[in-house]
Design an enzyme around this catalytic site. Structure first.
Site, short mmCIF file in Angstrom:
data_model
loop_
_atom_site.label_atom_id
_atom_site.label_comp_id
_atom_site.label_asym_id
_atom_site.label_seq_id
_atom_site.Cartn_x
_atom_site.Cartn_y
_atom_site.Cartn_z
CG ASP A 100 -2.46 0.74 1.08
OD1 ASP A 100 -2.18 1.33 0.72
OD2 ASP A 100 -3.89 -0.48 1.43
CG ASP A 202 -4.70 5.80 0.90
OD1 ASP A 202 -5.68 4.56 1.67
OD2 ASP A 202 -4.99 6.41 1.51
CD GLU A 264 -9.00 4.54 -1.56
OE1 GLU A 264 -9.62 3.92 -0.44
OE2 GLU A 264 -8.59 4.75 -1.07
CG HIS A 329 -8.75 -1.70 4.86
ND1 HIS A 329 -9.60 -1.67 3.21
CD2 HIS A 329 -8.59 -0.58 5.12
CE1 HIS A 329 -8.12 -0.82 2.72
NE2 HIS A 329 -8.56 0.18 3.70
CG ASP A 330 -11.80 1.21 3.69
OD1 ASP A 330 -11.06 1.57 5.05
OD2 ASP A 330 -10.96 2.17 2.55
C1 NOJ Z 1 -8.39 4.86 1.95
C2 NOJ Z 1 -8.51 3.97 3.06
O1 NOJ Z 1 -8.46 2.77 2.39
C3 NOJ Z 1 -8.89 3.88 4.21
O2 NOJ Z 1 -8.84 2.08 5.75
C4 NOJ Z 1 -7.76 5.18 5.35
O3 NOJ Z 1 -8.96 6.02 6.28
C5 NOJ Z 1 -7.98 6.38 3.77
N1 NOJ Z 1 -7.53 6.03 3.03
C6 NOJ Z 1 -7.00 7.41 4.56
O4 NOJ Z 1 -5.42 6.52 4.57
#
Ligand code: NOJ
Length: 547
Positions: A100, A202, A264, A329-330
Site C-alpha cells: 500500500d 491510497d 483507489e 477494509h473500508d
Molecule cells: C483509504 C483507505 O482505504 C482507508 O482505510 C483510509 O482510512 C483512508 N484512505 C485514509 O488513508
C-alpha cells in the site's frame, strides 16, 4: 494465447489487512511472520498476488494509513528483514507482493510534518497545505473531513490551519510544491528496487486540491445522514491536474518490469476511466468499486448487476483492463451485505467476470461483519461520530481471520486479547472446518480460482451477457444474470447466477443445446444439463462448460 497477458491481468489479487491475518508473537495483532506462516494457505487458494495494507511505522491513528516513515517497518509488524523474507517466500511460490502506498497524507509524526509545523519559514512548510484563518478566526473554508468535522486543524504555534481530509493526525501533502512528488517517487523506487511487484495507491484521486481554496457547494442530494456528504467535493477530489501526478508515478513503475499500479478511486465510470490515462500511461487498474457499492440485499439484484457490468464494459477504453472488487477494509463484508447464500453467488460472479478480481481476506470462507461493543470501537470515524458507528464504522470488517475452532480462532495464542473481538460464530465458520467439508465456501472458492486459472476463457476471454428466458416464456427471468465467456480455440463457458430465493426453469437453448456443469455453488451438482430446460435453484450459481 494467455501468454500475451501480464500476470496481473490473468491473476487474482488477495488483500490482507495485516493487523488481522495472523499473530505470530502473541501481542493480539497480526504481523509479517504471521503472513509468512500462512503463505501455503494462500497458495492453496490459487491467488496470484497479495496486497498488504500499510505496514510502515505509524502512530496508528488510522491504523497504518498515517505513515510516519515510508521506508521503514512498524515493529508490531516486524522488521525489514521480515519483509525481505516475505518477498522471497512469496516469489518462491510464484506469487507477487503488492504494498500500500499512501502519498496523499503522512502522519503528523512524520519528520516532514514535524519540520513543516515547526515554523512558518521552515523549508518544509509548504510541503503541506497551510492557510491563514478566516477573518472570524475559523477554518479557511468549508471543506470537510471524511471522518467527521472540518478538514482543517489550527496549529497554535504558527497560527495557521493545515488540511487533512481524514483524521487530524493525517496532514495532507502539497503536490503543488515541486519537491514533494520527487520525494514520493523516490519512495516508490526504494520498494521497487527491493522487488515489490506493485502498489495499491491510497486515495489517488484526492492528491490535488483547488489552489484557490474555494468553498465547496452544498450537495442537493444529501440524505441528511453522513455529514461529509453535505457538500459536493469538487475542489478536493478528482481535479484534472491529478492526472499529471499519476503519469509521473506511472513513469517510475515503467522503469521496472511488469509492476502494477492500482489506484483507489471512488468515481462513476466516465471519470474513473480517465485514470487509465489517455495513452494508458496512468493506473494499470483504477479500482472498480461498483460491486462494493451494492450495500444490501435491496441493491443486490440480477438486473442491477447486469446493467452495471454491461455499462462498465461499454465504458472501458479499448485497452483498459477491467477489474472487480467485492470487499475491502473500508466496507461492510459482502456476506453481511448480501447474506451467506448470496455470498457464494457473489464469489462466483467475482471470479468469472472479465477482469482482475480482488478478494478481501476471509471472503473465501464467508466471514461476516462482527458486532463491536461500543467500548471496543477503534476506528476513527466511528469514534468521532458514535451515533453513525453502525453505518460507517470499519472495525466489523477488520476482525481476526478465523483459522480454526480453537482459542482465538488460531489467529493468536490462547489467552491473548486480540486487538478486535473475534466473530462470535468462529467455531462454526473457520478455515480448518471448511477444509474438510467438500461443499464449503472455501472449497467453492478454490474450485472457482482453479477453473479460472486453467481456462483461458475465464481469465482473459470475452464477456457477453445473454438473455435468460423462463422456459415457455419469452421474458427473461428477473432474478437471473447469465453471461458467456469465450476465447478462440478453447472451451466456452456460460455462467448462470440466480440472485433470488425462488427457483427458475430456464430455456438457454439459444446459446447451445447442452452443457456440462463445471462448478455449482452448492459444490454438489455436476454432470450434463439440457439448456432448453435448465433448473436454477434459489441462490444458485452455475458455471457451464459448453460442448
Ligand atoms: C483509504 C483507505 O482505504 C482507508 O482505510 C483510509 O482510512 C483512508 N484512505 C485514509 O488513508
Amino acid at each position: 494465447m494467455t501468454n500475451s497477458y501480464l500476470w496481473w491481468q490473468k491473476g487474482v489479487i488477495y488483500q490482507i489487512y495485516p493487523r488481522s491475518f495472523q499473530d505470530s508473537n502473541g501481542d493480539g495483532i497480526g504481523d509479517l511472520m504471521g503472513i509468512i506462516q500462512r503463505l501455503d494457505y494462500l497458495q492453496s487458494l490459487n491467488v496470484d498476488a497479495i496486497w498488504v495494507s500499510p505496514i510502515y511505522p505509524s502512530p496508528m491513528h488510522d491504523f497504518g494509513y498515517d505513515v510516519a516513515d515510508y521506508t521503514g517497518i512498524h515493529p508490531i509488524f516486524g522488521t525489514m528483514a521480515d519483509v525481505d523474507r516475505l518477498l522471497s517466500e512469496v516469489h518462491r511460490r510464484g506469487m507477487k507482493l503488492i504494498l500500500d502506498l499512501v502519498p496523499n497524507h503522512t502522519s503528523d509524526e512524520h519528520p516532514w510534518f514535524v519540520e513543516s509545523r515547526s515554523s512558518r519559514d521552515n523549508p518544509k512548510r509548504d510541503w503541506y497545505i497551510w492557510r491563514n484563518p478566516a477573518p472570524d478566526g475559523g477554518p479557511p473554508n468549508n471543506w470537510l473531513s471524511f471522518f467527521g468535522g472540518p478538514a482543517w486543524t489550527f496549529d497554535e504555534k504558527t497560527g495557521q490551519y493545515y488540511l487533512h481530509q481524514f483524521v487530524k493526525q493525517q496532514p495532507e501533502l502539497n503536490y503543488r510544491h515541486p519537491e514533494v512528488l520527487p520525494a514520493m517517487l523516490d519512495i516508490m523506487r526504494f520498494w521497487l528496487d527491493k522487488g515489490v511487484d506493485g502498489f495499491r495507491v491510497d486515495v489517488i484521486w484526492l492528491m490535488l486540491k483547488d489552489d484557490q481554496f474555494r468553498d465547496e457547494p452544498p450537495n442537493p442530494d444529501w440524505d441528511g445522514v453522513v455529514p461529509f456528504m453535505k457538500l459536493q467535493h469538487i475542489y478536493t477530489q478528482n481535479l484534472p491536474g491529478v492526472h499529471d501526478l499519476i503519469r509521473q508515478m506511472r513513469r517510475v513503475m515503467d522503469e521496472y518490469d511488469e509492476r502494477l499500479m492500482v489506484g483507489e478511486i471512488y468515481l462513476p465510470n466516465q471519470e474513473l476511466m480517465k485514470y487509465y490515462g489517455q495513452n494508458y500511461d496512468e493506473c494499470h487498474l483504477p479500482f472498480n468499486f461498483q460491486l462494493i457499492n451494492l450495500s444490501d440485499r435491496m441493491t443486490w439484484k440480477a438486473q442491477t448487476v447486469r446493467q452495471m457490468v454491461d455499462a462498465y464494459e461499454a465504458a472501458l477504453p479499448q485497452e483498459g483492463w477491467p477489474n472487480w472488487v467485492l470487499g475491502n477494509h473500508d466496507r461492510h463484508r459482502v456476506a453481511t451485505r448480501v447474506g451467506p447464500a448470496q455470498a457464494r453467488v457473489a464469489n462466483m460472479l467475482l471470479l468469472t467476470l472479465r477482469g482482475t478480481p480482488t478478494t478481501y481476506y476471509g471472503e473465501e470462507i464467508g466471514m461476516e461483519n462482527v458486532p463491536i461493543p461500543p467500548e471496543s470501537i477503534q476506528d476513527p470515524p466511528a469514534v468521532n461520530q458514535p451515533e453513525l458507528a453502525h453505518l460507517i464504522g470499519r472495525d466489523p470488517e477488520r476482525t481476526p481471520m478465523q483459522w480454526d475452532d480453537g482459542p482465538n480462532a488460531g489467529f493468536a495464542p490462547a489467552g491473548v486479547e486480540t486487538w478486535l473481538p473475534l466473530a462470535p460464530d468462529y467455531t462454526e465458520r473457520n478455515v480448518a472446518g471448511q477444509e474438510t467439508d467438500p461443499t464449503s465456501m472455501l472449497n467453492l472458492y478454490r474450485a472457482l480460482t482453479n477453473l479460472r486459472r486453467s481456462e483461458p476463457a475465464l481469465s482473459v476471454g470475452d464477456y457477453t451477457s445473454v438473455s435468460a428466458p423462463q422456459r415457455g416464456e419469452s421474458r427473461g427471468a428477473d432474478d437471473i444474470f447469465a453471461y458467456l465467456r469465450s476465447v478462440p480455440n478453447s472451451d466456452r463457458f456460460l455462467i448462470v447466477l440466480n440472485f433470488g430465493s425462488k427457483s427458475h426453469t430456464l430455456d438457454l437453448s439459444h446459446v447451445a443445446p447442452q452443457a456440462t456443469i463445471a462448478v455449482a455453488t452448492d459444490m454438489i451438482r455436476s454432470g450434463p444439463v439440457d439448456l432448453s430446460n435448465l433448473s436454477c435453484r434459489p441462490d444458485e450459481g452455475l458455471i457451464l462448460r459448453l460442448d
